[in-house]
Design a protein around this motif. Structure first.
Motif, mmCIF file in Angstrom:
data_model
loop_
_atom_site.group_PDB
_atom_site.id
_atom_site.type_symbol
_atom_site.label_atom_id
_atom_site.label_comp_id
_atom_site.label_asym_id
_atom_site.label_seq_id
_atom_site.Cartn_x
_atom_site.Cartn_y
_atom_site.Cartn_z
ATOM 1 N N PHE A 1 0.739 -1.057 0.016
ATOM 2 C CA PHE A 1 -0.157 0.104 0.076
ATOM 3 C C PHE A 1 0.809 1.075 -0.033
ATOM 4 O O PHE A 1 0.294 1.997 -0.684
ATOM 5 N N ASN A 2 1.928 1.121 0.669
ATOM 6 C CA ASN A 2 2.898 2.478 0.750
ATOM 7 C C ASN A 2 3.523 2.755 -0.526
ATOM 8 O O ASN A 2 3.884 3.919 -0.787
ATOM 9 N N PHE A 3 3.233 1.730 -1.380
ATOM 10 C CA PHE A 3 4.003 2.070 -2.985
ATOM 11 C C PHE A 3 2.771 3.090 -3.489
ATOM 12 O O PHE A 3 3.374 4.123 -4.361
ATOM 13 N N ILE A 4 1.679 3.192 -3.374
ATOM 14 C CA ILE A 4 0.504 4.065 -3.722
ATOM 15 C C ILE A 4 1.030 5.456 -3.322
ATOM 16 O O ILE A 4 0.903 6.534 -4.070
ATOM 17 N N TRP A 5 1.488 5.643 -2.181
ATOM 18 C CA TRP A 5 1.832 7.003 -1.507
ATOM 19 C C TRP A 5 3.103 7.159 -2.094
ATOM 20 O O TRP A 5 3.514 8.540 -2.552
ATOM 21 N N HIS A 6 4.148 6.482 -2.690
ATOM 22 C CA HIS A 6 5.323 6.954 -3.380
ATOM 23 C C HIS A 6 4.914 7.411 -4.987
ATOM 24 O O HIS A 6 5.531 8.340 -5.359
ATOM 25 N N LEU A 7 4.013 6.687 -5.388
ATOM 26 C CA LEU A 7 3.242 7.090 -6.743
ATOM 27 C C LEU A 7 2.684 8.693 -6.662
ATOM 28 O O LEU A 7 2.898 9.375 -7.459
ATOM 29 N N LEU A 8 2.024 8.787 -5.437
ATOM 30 C CA LEU A 8 1.493 9.993 -5.390
ATOM 31 C C LEU A 8 2.668 11.433 -4.967
ATOM 32 O O LEU A 8 2.498 12.393 -5.646
ATOM 33 N N ALA A 9 3.693 10.707 -4.311
ATOM 34 C CA ALA A 9 4.768 11.606 -4.077
ATOM 35 C C ALA A 9 5.356 12.066 -5.451
ATOM 36 O O ALA A 9 5.800 13.189 -5.782
ATOM 37 N N VAL B 1 16.800 21.303 -11.792
ATOM 38 C CA VAL B 1 15.490 20.769 -11.157
ATOM 39 C C VAL B 1 15.002 19.670 -11.607
ATOM 40 O O VAL B 1 14.769 18.722 -11.075
ATOM 41 N N ASN B 2 15.263 19.762 -13.071
ATOM 42 C CA ASN B 2 14.601 18.473 -13.819
ATOM 43 C C ASN B 2 15.350 17.044 -13.660
ATOM 44 O O ASN B 2 14.988 16.135 -13.340
ATOM 45 N N PHE B 3 16.680 17.217 -13.470
ATOM 46 C CA PHE B 3 17.545 16.296 -13.092
ATOM 47 C C PHE B 3 17.436 15.535 -11.795
ATOM 48 O O PHE B 3 17.111 14.638 -11.410
ATOM 49 N N LEU B 4 17.519 16.582 -10.699
ATOM 50 C CA LEU B 4 16.923 16.128 -9.352
ATOM 51 C C LEU B 4 15.592 15.473 -9.158
ATOM 52 O O LEU B 4 15.587 14.571 -8.391
ATOM 53 N N SER B 5 14.602 16.088 -9.668
ATOM 54 C CA SER B 5 13.361 15.461 -9.695
ATOM 55 C C SER B 5 13.373 14.142 -10.586
ATOM 56 O O SER B 5 12.729 13.159 -9.901
ATOM 57 N N GLY B 6 14.039 13.983 -11.483
ATOM 58 C CA GLY B 6 13.874 12.758 -12.188
ATOM 59 C C GLY B 6 14.549 11.528 -11.455
ATOM 60 O O GLY B 6 14.010 10.485 -11.206
ATOM 61 N N ILE B 7 15.783 11.958 -10.781
ATOM 62 C CA ILE B 7 16.362 10.970 -10.037
ATOM 63 C C ILE B 7 15.668 10.674 -8.740
ATOM 64 O O ILE B 7 15.719 9.423 -8.197
ATOM 65 N N LEU B 8 15.065 11.570 -8.038
ATOM 66 C CA LEU B 8 14.061 11.441 -6.979
ATOM 67 C C LEU B 8 12.704 10.322 -7.277
ATOM 68 O O LEU B 8 12.646 9.684 -6.463
ATOM 69 N N SER B 9 12.198 10.737 -8.501
ATOM 70 C CA SER B 9 11.259 10.022 -8.972
ATOM 71 C C SER B 9 11.783 8.559 -9.111
ATOM 72 O O SER B 9 10.901 7.505 -8.809
ATOM 73 N N VAL B 10 12.853 8.187 -9.757
ATOM 74 C CA VAL B 10 13.411 6.931 -9.779
ATOM 75 C C VAL B 10 13.347 6.179 -8.613
ATOM 76 O O VAL B 10 12.929 5.002 -8.565
ATOM 77 N N TYR B 11 14.096 6.902 -7.599
ATOM 78 C CA TYR B 11 14.434 6.280 -6.503
ATOM 79 C C TYR B 11 13.124 5.958 -5.678
ATOM 80 O O TYR B 11 12.889 4.831 -5.017
ATOM 81 N N LEU B 12 12.027 7.001 -5.836
ATOM 82 C CA LEU B 12 10.633 6.621 -5.242
ATOM 83 C C LEU B 12 9.914 5.554 -5.830
ATOM 84 O O LEU B 12 9.285 4.633 -5.237
ATOM 85 N N PHE B 13 10.166 5.319 -7.020
ATOM 86 C CA PHE B 13 9.689 4.262 -7.896
ATOM 87 C C PHE B 13 10.086 2.805 -7.507
ATOM 88 O O PHE B 13 9.557 1.951 -7.301
ATOM 89 N N SER B 14 11.528 3.052 -7.791
ATOM 90 C CA SER B 14 12.179 1.553 -7.368
ATOM 91 C C SER B 14 13.754 1.996 -6.894
ATOM 92 O O SER B 14 14.515 2.348 -7.758
ATOM 93 N N PRO B 15 14.027 1.590 -5.560
ATOM 94 C CA PRO B 15 15.334 1.949 -5.260
ATOM 95 C C PRO B 15 16.307 0.863 -5.979
ATOM 96 O O PRO B 15 17.598 1.403 -6.139
ATOM 97 N N MET B 16 16.020 -0.426 -6.415
ATOM 98 C CA MET B 16 16.822 -1.147 -7.246
ATOM 99 C C MET B 16 17.172 -0.363 -8.411
ATOM 100 O O MET B 16 18.409 -0.536 -8.838
ATOM 101 N N MET B 17 16.310 0.109 -9.121
ATOM 102 C CA MET B 17 16.428 0.739 -10.405
ATOM 103 C C MET B 17 17.369 1.988 -10.312
ATOM 104 O O MET B 17 18.105 2.467 -11.005
ATOM 105 N N PHE B 18 17.227 2.744 -9.014
ATOM 106 C CA PHE B 18 18.100 3.869 -8.711
ATOM 107 C C PHE B 18 19.486 3.353 -8.635
ATOM 108 O O PHE B 18 20.303 4.124 -9.205
ATOM 109 N N THR B 19 19.816 2.443 -7.847
ATOM 110 C CA THR B 19 21.279 1.943 -7.707
ATOM 111 C C THR B 19 21.802 1.480 -9.196
ATOM 112 O O THR B 19 22.941 1.600 -9.494
ATOM 113 N N LEU B 20 20.929 0.727 -10.144
ATOM 114 C CA LEU B 20 21.390 0.631 -11.444
ATOM 115 C C LEU B 20 21.760 1.698 -12.254
ATOM 116 O O LEU B 20 22.735 1.573 -13.100
ATOM 117 N N ILE B 21 21.086 2.994 -12.023
ATOM 118 C CA ILE B 21 21.452 4.026 -13.135
ATOM 119 C C ILE B 21 22.363 5.021 -12.253
ATOM 120 O O ILE B 21 22.868 5.910 -12.989
#
Length: 136
Positions: free
Chosen positions: A35-43, A77-97
């Motif tokens: 359920f907390n994944f929905i909160w990540h999507l909202l963030a 701002v675009n770069f920071l929001s992009g990497i934060l979005s990736v981290y919120l969506f999938s921390p594993m994907m974040f470590t890959l990129i």
């Protein structure tokens, strides 16, 4: 100005949330998601609403910075929001990129430079047409 930015924020946030839910339903169709994944999507949606619904319109329509400052702020701002979005969506994907952050930052900067020059070209044409209509 405030009302327009508020409407932009609402539309960008809601549109992003619907878009992310739609895409996530394809990715996680056969899985149960916490359920907390929905909160990540909202963030992520709120982050996109702030960036694309408030920050960009304010920066390009109302702020009076020089072009390079606009490009640099937009890129950051675009770069920071992009990497934060990736981290919120999938921390594993974040470590890959993570090793490719510099490449992403340079591509983001290049994209903003190109977009700025295309935008300024069309804006100058639009303003020239408006001035010509006033002269007639």
């Amino acid at each position: 100005m405030y009302q327009q930015l508020k409407n932009n924020f609402t539309h960008a946030t809601l549109g992003t949330f619907i878009w992310i839910i739609f895409l996530s339903s394809f990715i996680f169709s056969s899985q149960n998601i916490p359920f907390n994944f929905i909160w990540h999507l909202l963030a992520i949606s709120i982050l996109f609403g702030v960036v694309f619904g408030v920050f960009y319109p304010f920066l390009w329509k109302y702020a009076t910075f020089k072009a390079f400052t606009n490009i640099l702020l937009s890129t950051l701002v675009n770069f920071l929001s992009g990497i934060l979005s990736v981290y919120l969506f999938s921390p594993m994907m974040f470590t890959l990129i993570t090793p490719y952050f510099l490449i992403f930052a340079m591509l983001t900067f290049l994209g903003h430079v190109i977009a700025f020059y295309i935008y300024s070209h069309f804006q100058s044409k639009k303003q020239a047409q408006e001035f010509n209509q006033y002269l007639l």
